[in-house]
Design a protein around this motif. Structure first.
Motif, PDB file in Angstrom:
ATOM      1  N   GLY A 294      -5.646  27.918  -8.884  1.00  0.00           N
ATOM      2  CA  GLY A 294      -5.628  29.352  -9.064  1.00  0.00           C
ATOM      3  C   GLY A 294      -6.639  29.848 -10.083  1.00  0.00           C
ATOM      4  N   VAL A 295      -6.898  29.057 -11.097  1.00  0.00           N
ATOM      5  CA  VAL A 295      -7.839  29.466 -12.139  1.00  0.00           C
ATOM      6  C   VAL A 295      -9.254  29.511 -11.584  1.00  0.00           C
ATOM      7  N   LYS A 296      -9.610  28.489 -10.830  1.00  0.00           N
ATOM      8  CA  LYS A 296     -10.953  28.417 -10.258  1.00  0.00           C
ATOM      9  C   LYS A 296     -11.065  29.168  -8.940  1.00  0.00           C
ATOM     10  N   LYS A 297      -9.952  29.653  -8.406  1.00  0.00           N
ATOM     11  CA  LYS A 297      -9.945  30.339  -7.118  1.00  0.00           C
ATOM     12  C   LYS A 297     -10.508  29.419  -6.043  1.00  0.00           C
ATOM     13  N   MET A 298     -10.024  28.204  -6.024  1.00  0.00           N
ATOM     14  CA  MET A 298     -10.509  27.219  -5.065  1.00  0.00           C
ATOM     15  C   MET A 298      -9.328  26.656  -4.284  1.00  0.00           C
ATOM     16  N   MET A 299      -9.583  26.336  -3.040  1.00  0.00           N
ATOM     17  CA  MET A 299      -8.604  25.652  -2.214  1.00  0.00           C
ATOM     18  C   MET A 299      -9.284  24.448  -1.570  1.00  0.00           C
ATOM     19  N   ASP A 300      -8.601  23.339  -1.530  1.00  0.00           N
ATOM     20  CA  ASP A 300      -9.166  22.122  -0.966  1.00  0.00           C
ATOM     21  C   ASP A 300      -8.319  21.618   0.201  1.00  0.00           C
ATOM     22  N   LEU A 301      -8.961  20.850   1.043  1.00  0.00           N
ATOM     23  CA  LEU A 301      -8.261  20.144   2.119  1.00  0.00           C
ATOM     24  C   LEU A 301      -8.767  18.712   2.122  1.00  0.00           C
ATOM     25  N   GLN A 302      -7.941  17.797   1.642  1.00  0.00           N
ATOM     26  CA  GLN A 302      -8.274  16.391   1.669  1.00  0.00           C
ATOM     27  C   GLN A 302      -7.865  15.829   3.021  1.00  0.00           C
TER      28      GLN A 302
END
Length: 127
Positions: A74-82
């Motif tokens: 949430g801080v970096k406004k990033m979402m990942d998909l491993q």
């Protein structure tokens, strides 16, 4: 407006792994849901996974359960998909998307309920 930009796609052999990322910018949001969808040539767009931006709850399509993991920062406004143990059937253009919290939970897999989309990143899995 929310801008979404994906990265991390590429060519990988079957059984390999990739990690996709989605960077959000523009209008800030602290709730709602973000998801990953994919579309292969001559196939319909399909839901892959989603995550509750504030609570972290996740949802996956059955075929990726145990292989894919969705996460967010949430801080970096990033979402990942491993993505692990990839198969040729995972080959597609992967797009991230955002939907507001007001939409019914039962429609989480419906791509028409997402308001903002990235351009996508191509994932190709060779056999």
């Amino acid at each position: 407006q929310v801008q979404l930009v994906e990265s991390g796609g590429g060519l990988v052999q079957a059984g390999g792994s990739l990690r996709l990322s989605c960077a959000a910018s523009g209008r800030t949001f602290s709730s709602g849901f973000m998801g990953w969808f994919r579309q292969a040539p001559r196939k319909e767009r399909e839901f892959v996974a989603s995550i509750n931006w504030s609570g972290g709850g996740t949802l996956y399509r059955d075929s990726v359960k145990g292989r894919f993991t969705i996460s967010r920062n949430g801080v970096k406004k990033m979402m990942d998909l491993q993505m692990n143990t990839l198969t040729p059937e995972d080959t597609a253009l992967y797009c991230c998307a955002y939907r507001p919290p007001s939409r019914p939970m039962a429609t989480m897999r419906d791509f028409t309920t997402y308001d903002y989309w990235g351009q996508g990143t191509q994932v190709t899995v060779s056999s």
